[in-house]
Every structure is written in structure tokens, then in C-alpha cells.
Design a protein around this motif. Sequence first.
Motif, mmCIF file in Angstrom:
data_model
loop_
_atom_site.group_PDB
_atom_site.id
_atom_site.type_symbol
_atom_site.label_atom_id
_atom_site.label_comp_id
_atom_site.label_asym_id
_atom_site.label_seq_id
_atom_site.Cartn_x
_atom_site.Cartn_y
_atom_site.Cartn_z
ATOM 1 N N GLY A 1 0.846 -1.176 0.000
ATOM 2 C CA GLY A 1 0.000 0.000 0.000
ATOM 3 C C GLY A 1 0.887 1.233 0.000
ATOM 4 N N VAL A 2 0.262 2.378 0.121
ATOM 5 C CA VAL A 2 0.979 3.654 0.180
ATOM 6 C C VAL A 2 0.399 4.455 1.355
ATOM 7 C CG1 VAL A 2 1.592 5.760 -1.077
ATOM 8 C CG2 VAL A 2 1.270 3.616 -2.337
ATOM 9 N N ALA A 3 1.295 5.093 2.106
ATOM 10 C CA ALA A 3 0.856 5.898 3.249
ATOM 11 C C ALA A 3 1.586 7.236 3.236
ATOM 12 C CB ALA A 3 1.134 5.164 4.556
ATOM 13 N N ILE B 1 5.649 12.848 4.570
ATOM 14 C CA ILE B 1 6.407 12.084 3.573
ATOM 15 C C ILE B 1 5.583 10.869 3.149
ATOM 16 C CG2 ILE B 1 7.647 10.804 5.387
ATOM 17 C CD1 ILE B 1 10.042 10.617 3.454
ATOM 18 N N THR B 2 5.614 10.598 1.846
ATOM 19 C CA THR B 2 4.992 9.392 1.296
ATOM 20 C C THR B 2 5.906 8.209 1.568
ATOM 21 O OG1 THR B 2 3.926 10.659 -0.458
ATOM 22 C CG2 THR B 2 4.239 8.290 -0.854
ATOM 23 N N ILE B 3 5.322 7.132 2.061
ATOM 24 C CA ILE B 3 6.114 5.925 2.350
ATOM 25 C C ILE B 3 5.354 4.675 1.883
ATOM 26 C CG2 ILE B 3 7.350 6.910 4.332
ATOM 27 C CD1 ILE B 3 5.041 4.647 5.635
ATOM 28 N N PHE C 1 7.904 2.405 10.090
ATOM 29 C CA PHE C 1 8.221 2.804 8.712
ATOM 30 C C PHE C 1 9.697 3.152 8.698
ATOM 31 C CE2 PHE C 1 8.573 7.486 9.069
ATOM 32 C CZ PHE C 1 7.973 7.704 10.300
ATOM 33 N N SER C 2 10.291 3.135 7.508
ATOM 34 C CA SER C 2 11.693 3.531 7.428
ATOM 35 C C SER C 2 11.786 4.799 6.594
ATOM 36 C CB SER C 2 12.560 2.414 6.855
ATOM 37 O OG SER C 2 12.210 2.144 5.530
ATOM 38 N N VAL C 3 12.693 5.667 6.999
ATOM 39 C CA VAL C 3 12.838 6.956 6.313
ATOM 40 C C VAL C 3 14.297 7.144 5.920
ATOM 41 C CG1 VAL C 3 12.975 8.218 8.522
ATOM 42 C CG2 VAL C 3 12.348 9.435 6.428
ATOM 43 N N GLN D 1 17.753 8.627 5.163
ATOM 44 C CA GLN D 1 18.505 9.662 5.884
ATOM 45 C C GLN D 1 18.691 10.922 5.049
ATOM 46 O OE1 GLN D 1 22.107 7.912 7.395
ATOM 47 N NE2 GLN D 1 21.009 6.557 8.789
ATOM 48 N N ARG D 2 18.519 10.798 3.715
ATOM 49 C CA ARG D 2 18.653 11.973 2.852
ATOM 50 C C ARG D 2 17.348 12.745 2.711
ATOM 51 N NH1 ARG D 2 20.783 8.368 -1.892
ATOM 52 N NH2 ARG D 2 18.947 7.368 -1.015
ATOM 53 N N ALA D 3 16.241 12.184 3.200
ATOM 54 C CA ALA D 3 14.952 12.877 3.069
ATOM 55 C C ALA D 3 14.935 14.100 3.977
ATOM 56 C CB ALA D 3 13.813 11.927 3.427
ATOM 57 N N LEU E 1 2.132 14.495 -4.034
ATOM 58 C CA LEU E 1 2.474 15.750 -3.355
ATOM 59 C C LEU E 1 3.520 15.534 -2.268
ATOM 60 C CD1 LEU E 1 -1.055 17.393 -2.915
ATOM 61 C CD2 LEU E 1 0.846 18.267 -4.268
ATOM 62 N N PHE E 2 3.390 14.428 -1.528
ATOM 63 C CA PHE E 2 4.274 14.204 -0.398
ATOM 64 C C PHE E 2 5.502 13.367 -0.759
ATOM 65 C CE2 PHE E 2 0.395 15.515 1.767
ATOM 66 C CZ PHE E 2 0.920 16.487 2.594
ATOM 67 N N SER E 3 5.652 13.025 -2.024
ATOM 68 C CA SER E 3 6.900 12.388 -2.454
ATOM 69 C C SER E 3 7.717 13.347 -3.310
ATOM 70 C CB SER E 3 6.635 11.084 -3.215
ATOM 71 O OG SER E 3 5.814 11.308 -4.321
ATOM 72 N N ASP F 1 21.135 3.111 5.279
ATOM 73 C CA ASP F 1 20.955 4.501 4.849
ATOM 74 C C ASP F 1 19.554 5.029 5.191
ATOM 75 O OD1 ASP F 1 19.413 3.258 2.923
ATOM 76 O OD2 ASP F 1 20.722 3.771 1.240
ATOM 77 N N HIS F 2 18.763 4.223 5.879
ATOM 78 C CA HIS F 2 17.464 4.655 6.404
ATOM 79 C C HIS F 2 17.485 4.565 7.933
ATOM 80 C CE1 HIS F 2 16.193 4.341 2.283
ATOM 81 N NE2 HIS F 2 14.912 4.501 2.566
ATOM 82 N N SER F 3 16.530 5.212 8.563
ATOM 83 C CA SER F 3 16.256 4.988 9.988
ATOM 84 C C SER F 3 14.906 4.309 10.088
ATOM 85 C CB SER F 3 16.224 6.304 10.766
ATOM 86 O OG SER F 3 17.504 6.873 10.793
HETATM 87 C C1 LIG Z 1 5.186 5.047 -3.414
HETATM 88 C C2 LIG Z 1 6.349 5.688 -2.718
HETATM 89 C C3 LIG Z 1 6.861 5.114 -1.569
HETATM 90 C C4 LIG Z 1 7.936 5.688 -0.879
HETATM 91 N N1 LIG Z 1 8.384 5.107 0.271
HETATM 92 C C5 LIG Z 1 9.372 5.695 0.979
HETATM 93 C C6 LIG Z 1 9.773 5.155 2.236
HETATM 94 O O1 LIG Z 1 9.259 4.150 2.710
HETATM 95 N N2 LIG Z 1 10.775 5.791 2.907
HETATM 96 C C7 LIG Z 1 11.380 6.919 2.411
HETATM 97 O O2 LIG Z 1 12.287 7.448 3.060
HETATM 98 N N3 LIG Z 1 11.007 7.460 1.214
HETATM 99 C C8 LIG Z 1 10.020 6.877 0.506
HETATM 100 N N4 LIG Z 1 9.602 7.425 -0.682
HETATM 101 C C9 LIG Z 1 10.272 8.629 -1.177
HETATM 102 C C10 LIG Z 1 9.837 9.881 -0.445
HETATM 103 O O3 LIG Z 1 8.430 10.050 -0.491
HETATM 104 C C11 LIG Z 1 10.557 11.091 -1.129
HETATM 105 O O4 LIG Z 1 11.880 10.752 -1.424
HETATM 106 C C12 LIG Z 1 10.697 12.275 -0.294
HETATM 107 O O5 LIG Z 1 9.462 12.737 0.134
HETATM 108 C C13 LIG Z 1 11.439 13.346 -1.110
HETATM 109 O O6 LIG Z 1 11.297 14.609 -0.600
HETATM 110 P P1 LIG Z 1 12.259 15.279 0.505
HETATM 111 O O7 LIG Z 1 13.628 14.700 0.424
HETATM 112 O O8 LIG Z 1 12.162 16.722 0.165
HETATM 113 O O9 LIG Z 1 11.605 14.909 1.816
HETATM 114 C C14 LIG Z 1 8.536 6.863 -1.379
HETATM 115 C C15 LIG Z 1 8.016 7.458 -2.555
HETATM 116 C C16 LIG Z 1 6.942 6.875 -3.211
HETATM 117 C C17 LIG Z 1 6.387 7.533 -4.450
#
Ligand SMILES: Cc1cc2nc3c(=O)[nH]c(=O)nc-3n(C[C@H](O)[C@H](O)[C@H](O)COP(=O)(O)O)c2cc1C
Length: 161
Positions: free
Chosen positions: A18-20, A34-36, A51-53, A55-57, A85-87, A128-130
Motif C-alpha cells: 500500500g501507500v501511506a 512524507i509518502t512511504i 516505517f523507514s525513512v 537519511q537523505r529525506a 504531493l508528499f513524495s 541509509d534509512h532509519s
Molecule cells: C510510493 C512511494 C513510496 C515511498 N516510500 C518511501 C519510504 O518508505 N521511505 C522513504 O524514506 N522514502 C520513501 N519514498 C520517497 C519519499 O516520499 C521522497 O523521497 C521524499 O518525500 C522526497 O522529498 P524530501 O527529500 O524533500 O523529503 C517513497 C516514494 C513513493 C512515491
Amino acid sequence: MSFSPRDFRDCLGQFATGVAVVTTRTGDGSKAGITINSFASVSLDPALVLFSVDQRAATHALFAGPCTRFCINILHQNQQAVSELFSAPGQDGWDNVSFEDDGHGMPRLTGALASFSCKRHAVHDGGDHSIIVGQVDHLVMGQTGDPLLYYGGRYRGLDRE
Ligand SMILES: Cc1cc2nc3c(=O)[nH]c(=O)nc-3n(C[C@H](O)[C@H](O)[C@H](O)COP(=O)(O)O)c2cc1C
């Protein structure tokens, strides 16, 4: 390592998710999200999710730092634009999404299938994620309908290939 980063990504893309959107508020009250698709359930009792994020986000410093509350919103099939929008870089999406307070000061996105209000439980090293583990203290079952899916690097729906 016997594979390229491209091969690794392609194989990971075979896992349909899914997508959140995870939302939070910074100390000055501004909103971030942020989209994850790295959401997973962890524990039933206590109620933990993760969820994992990256480190460059831009939001990494928030979720791994001062923002100890967040709201995880599971997107409906008709919310692909919200995911986009959030990715996208920056946080310009907020003018185009509707939300309300989740009862803990975090933005809960209107139209999501479900929302989990969390207090941060742990932050783990994930290369490279947390890995952010949240303890769920409030749930909302939102809009009924089908989920937005992500598979093979593309958005999908239960009824579209
Ligand atoms: C479907 C989808 C899933 C994503 N899942 C993740 C995730 O689980 N973790 C993450 O760090 N980034 C994930 N991303 C990427 C972030 O949404 C994106 O890199 C980030 O918001 C970029 O903007 P920023 O660096 O300005 O925050 C995903 C993107 C998409 C389109």
C-alpha cells in the motif's frame, strides 16, 4: 555483493505494498509529511507499527529527531495525487490537501482509509534509512473503499493493472 543496486530495486519492487503518508508537526507548528510504502505492523500488544525513512529525506531529521508524534495515513485508491504531493521535494503539498487535527496536534489526512496516531517508541539504525517504530494510541477507520497500491515502481489499484 553479486547484484547491482538496480537489480536490488527491481526485486524489491516485486513486493506489492500500500501507500501511506506520515505527517507530523515541528516545534514551530509547521506541518511536514512524507509518502512511504515501508509501513509494517510490528506488535499487537503493545500496538506497534514501523516505517523507514531515508537519511537523505528532508523529513528524516524530524522523524528521527524532535518530532516524537506522527500520524500514519493509509491512502485510498483515489489519493494518488496526495502521494505525489508528499513524495515531491519540498512541502508545497499542504495547500492542496484537506486534513484535520488527529486529537494530538498532528494532521490527519481527510479521505484516508485508516489513520494511526503514534507516539515514537524507538529509532533503529537501518543502513541509509532509519527505522521509526511508533506506538499507536489512537485509530481512525476512515473512508471505505480500495487502497492505493504500489508495485513494480508504479501505482496500481485492485481494479487496474
Ligand atoms: C510510493 C512511494 C513510496 C515511498 N516510500 C518511501 C519510504 O518508505 N521511505 C522513504 O524514506 N522514502 C520513501 N519514498 C520517497 C519519499 O516520499 C521522497 O523521497 C521524499 O518525500 C522526497 O522529498 P524530501 O527529500 O524533500 O523529503 C517513497 C516514494 C513513493 C512515491
